[in-house]
Write a protein that holds these residues in place. Structure first.
Motif, mmCIF file in Angstrom:
data_model
loop_
_atom_site.group_PDB
_atom_site.id
_atom_site.type_symbol
_atom_site.label_atom_id
_atom_site.label_comp_id
_atom_site.label_asym_id
_atom_site.label_seq_id
_atom_site.Cartn_x
_atom_site.Cartn_y
_atom_site.Cartn_z
ATOM 1 N N PHE A 47 5.248 -19.796 20.898
ATOM 2 C CA PHE A 47 5.820 -21.116 21.159
ATOM 3 C C PHE A 47 4.667 -22.100 21.253
ATOM 4 C CE2 PHE A 47 8.474 -17.848 23.097
ATOM 5 C CZ PHE A 47 9.708 -18.098 22.503
ATOM 6 N N VAL A 53 9.150 -14.171 16.485
ATOM 7 C CA VAL A 53 9.833 -15.432 16.798
ATOM 8 C C VAL A 53 8.785 -16.535 16.847
ATOM 9 C CG1 VAL A 53 11.022 -16.714 18.631
ATOM 10 C CG2 VAL A 53 11.674 -14.337 18.128
ATOM 11 N N MET A 84 8.765 -21.572 27.682
ATOM 12 C CA MET A 84 9.367 -20.607 26.758
ATOM 13 C C MET A 84 8.565 -19.307 26.780
ATOM 14 S SD MET A 84 10.194 -23.131 23.560
ATOM 15 C CE MET A 84 11.363 -24.487 23.717
ATOM 16 N N LEU A 106 8.507 -20.750 17.304
ATOM 17 C CA LEU A 106 9.289 -21.954 17.594
ATOM 18 C C LEU A 106 8.352 -23.100 17.960
ATOM 19 C CD1 LEU A 106 12.083 -23.234 17.969
ATOM 20 C CD2 LEU A 106 12.091 -22.367 20.307
ATOM 21 N N ALA A 111 7.384 -27.470 27.577
ATOM 22 C CA ALA A 111 8.458 -26.586 27.125
ATOM 23 C C ALA A 111 7.859 -25.300 26.556
ATOM 24 C CB ALA A 111 9.325 -27.285 26.085
ATOM 25 N N ALA A 113 6.481 -13.199 19.910
ATOM 26 C CA ALA A 113 6.939 -14.588 19.990
ATOM 27 C C ALA A 113 5.762 -15.532 20.184
ATOM 28 C CB ALA A 113 7.940 -14.769 21.132
ATOM 29 N N GLU A 135 9.283 -28.810 22.011
ATOM 30 C CA GLU A 135 9.300 -30.268 22.104
ATOM 31 C C GLU A 135 8.119 -30.807 22.900
ATOM 32 O OE1 GLU A 135 11.510 -28.167 23.278
ATOM 33 O OE2 GLU A 135 12.415 -28.810 25.180
#
Lengths: 363, 256
Positions: free
Chosen positions: A30, A54, A67, A56, A63, A28, A59
């Protein structure tokens, strides 16, 4: 040890790092856009999903790091990346992760500051990276690449160390390393083993106690115990210290520099050696743990030390602590996105050579 | 229901602690809604048989110690970041049931950005939002949801809109977002209300199983200590003053 592919390619530092992260089994990512590292986010949004990662766009950096906290706590190999102002926003989350003992990789493609600063390369985040950065007594594991090859390789090292020690690791690069293209031989896909994570919150089966990821220890006795565990971990971490020593044998002056500054110093070293000045270079690869013992040993045999950084003088404090007053430690730096030239360093070396105390007169 | 009527000392057992709650005395003040909401939430998780597939997130606030009571895997989150942490968990473990349990200061002040964007992405999580119009843990300061005129330790003369702005109906905002699938406002001040909340939680977790999007449950709550009232007074005050501004009921229900 990292297993590499055979074929070299030509890649940007940011992209080599992102590709290497996928090959390291990244589960992942972020992140949030910020220059000069947005290629990492862009590369991973293009490549990640089809390779089981993953990805992403959060924002905010706040955040994003939280995450990362959640995904790491859920047992994933996870990373984020940003540049200086965004890394400042992540400091609270990193303090929480260090306290909760969650591994992750954070990449800081350092730009000039303070404030919004400039998008040009700098090393002004050394203090923030190596001394903790957020609140409380903790450290990140910090690796400083100086080539695009190391941008790729250190992803593997950083994950391996972060997961072994259950601590966030940082790759501290700069805008030049992120943006420049160089030859790189990428690590092989899937060559980084995964450690078991029995502490992860994956859902409590009936045969184990519940897992709790927390950094809250309201009783001071417990909070002190957690701190002692962290300090013991940082003591063990000293075994992982990494550095490169270049032509230090018989050197009269020792250059100490990391990352891009070390490459500039390497060129200055060649220029100085051509002029008969005996110069060596110590390049810390791990900035935390810092190679204090190696530096202390090298200081014994040189007349003076010159630390070169792209900041107002940050690592030089650690150099002076290691040298402990036994030799003069000088500093050469440029700030705010300006880069010292090899000639700047050579000039300083020439001035120092004239003032060197002869070896027989040194204490 | 896993509850099986058993005989204890010749009497029929009709009520017991669910296995999803630990045998730990709660630190919550007498009359506080948290204990009831914890229980209702954990009852649903026991009844659905998903204890081994549920991960909860409790951020800073009175309920930061929820993991002491909820017998499931949990993560404590930084103030305001619960829905970001829950996003990280859910993205990695999409087949698990993930919920965040947040207070008004956490969800509607410091964490407003995360709340809105999590719902706007339609993250498949349940957000349980305890709105008692006050910061309980830090000693009764003004919350974003504090009513106009309400006295708190930082609005000693009552909240004035000219200085402190207006109470934030964040649940109404969330209901506007296409990613929010089910948005409802509940309470636990009567047995009937608690049963309705339980139904809302059950629905939310069923929707989560179907990947429908964000489910958001506001629980309008009391804070006897922060409001400086007895539990009974606080519930009466809540009905009289909170309910007109935060009326219980569904704000967004699935179509069809």
């Amino acid at each position: 040890m990292i297993v590499h592919d055979n074929e070299p390619g030509l890649m940007k530092g940011n992209e080599a790092l992102a590709e290497s992260a996928l090959r390291a089994g990244l589960q992942a990512y972020f992140g949030y856009p910020i220059t000069p590292q947005s290629e990492i986010l862009e590369y991973l949004t293009a490549e990640g999903a089809q390779r089981g990662c993953v990805v992403l766009q959060a924002e905010s950096e706040l955040a994003a790091i939280n995450m990362v906290y959640g995904a790491s706590g859920a047992g994933a190999r996870v990373m984020t990346s940003s540049s200086s102002p965004g890394i400042s926003l992540m400091q609270e989350g990193l303090s929480y992760m260090a306290s909760a003992q969650l591994p992750c990789l954070v990449v800081n493609v350092n730009r000039g500051g303070p404030g919004l600063g400039t998008i040009q390369p700098a090393q002004g985040d050394y203090f923030q990276a190596t001394k903790g950065g957020g609140h409380g007594d903790y450290h990140l594991i910090v690796l400083a690449p100086s080539t695009v090859q190391e941008m790729a390789d250190f992803v593997f090292d950083a994950f391996q160390l972060a997961e072994k020690y259950r601590n966030p690791a940082m790759i501290l690069a700069d805008g030049a390393l992120g943006q420049m293209m160089e030859k790189v031989i990428l690590p092989k896909q899937g060559s980084l083993p995964n450690l078991p994570r029995p502490w992860a919150t994956t859902g409590k089966p009936s045969d184990r106690e519940r897992n709790i990821i927390t950094s809250l220890f309201i009783q001071p006795e417990k909070m002190e115990q957690v701190n002692l565990v962290l300090q013991e971990k940082y003591a063990r971490l000293q075994e992982e210290v990494r550095f490169e020593a270049l032509q230090t044998e018989g050197a009269e002056i020792l250059l100490v520099a990391y990352g891009l500054s070390a490459r500039i110093c390497q060129k200055a070293l060649e220029l100085a050696r051509a002029k008969g000045i005996k110069v060596g270079l110590l390049r810390p690869i791990t900035l935390y743990p810092f190679p204090s013992a190696a530096l202390s040993d090298l200081a014994e045999n040189v007349g003076a030390i010159l630390t070169v950084e792209m900041n107002a003088g940050q690592m030089v404090e650690d150099v002076r602590l290691a040298v402990n007053g036994r030799r003069p430690v000088l500093f050469l730096g440029r700030m705010g996105g300006m880069i010292p030239s090899p000639e700047d360093v050579l000039n300083e070396l020439e001035v120092m050579t004239d003032r060197l105390v002869p070896q027989e007169e040194r204490s | 229901m896993e509850h099986v009527a058993t005989s204890v000392d010749g009497m029929e057992l009709v009520y017991e602690r669910p296995s999803t709650l630990t045998d730990t005395p709660m630190h919550y003040c007498p009359g506080c809604a948290h204990g009831v909401v914890h229980r209702v939430l954990m009852e649903v998780i026991q009844e659905m048989g998903i204890q081994d597939r549920t991960v909860g997130v409790a951020p800073v606030g009175c309920s930061v110690f929820a993991y002491n009571y909820m017998n499931i895997d949990m993560q404590e989150a930084a103030h305001g970041r619960a829905s970001a942490v829950a996003t990280g968990i859910k993205r990695i473990l999409p087949d698990r049931f993930v919920f965040s349990y947040q207070g008004d200061g956490d969800l509607a002040a410091i964490g407003t950005g995360e709340t809105i964007h999590t719902a706007n992405r339609g993250e498949n999580i349940l957000v349980v939002f305890i709105n008692n119009a006050i910061y309980g843990m830090t000693g009764g300061q003004m919350a974003p949801t504090t009513l106009l005129g309400m006295v708190t330790s930082t609005t000693p003369y009552g909240r004035e809109s000219a200085v402190m702005g207006f109470p934030l109906k964040i649940t109404d905002l969330v209901a506007q977002l296409p990613g929010a699938y089910y948005v409802t406002r509940q309470s636990v001040h009567t047995p009937t209300a608690a049963r309705k909340l339980k139904k809302a939680i059950r629905n939310s977790l069923e929707y989560q199983k179907q990947n429908r999007g964000t489910c958001f449950i506001e629980v309008v709550s009391n804070c006897p200590s922060g409001w400086k009232m007895t539990p009974r007074e606080s519930n009466e005050w809540m009905e009289k003053n909170m309910f007109p501004f935060y009326p219980p009921g569904d704000l967004k229900i699935p179509r069809g």
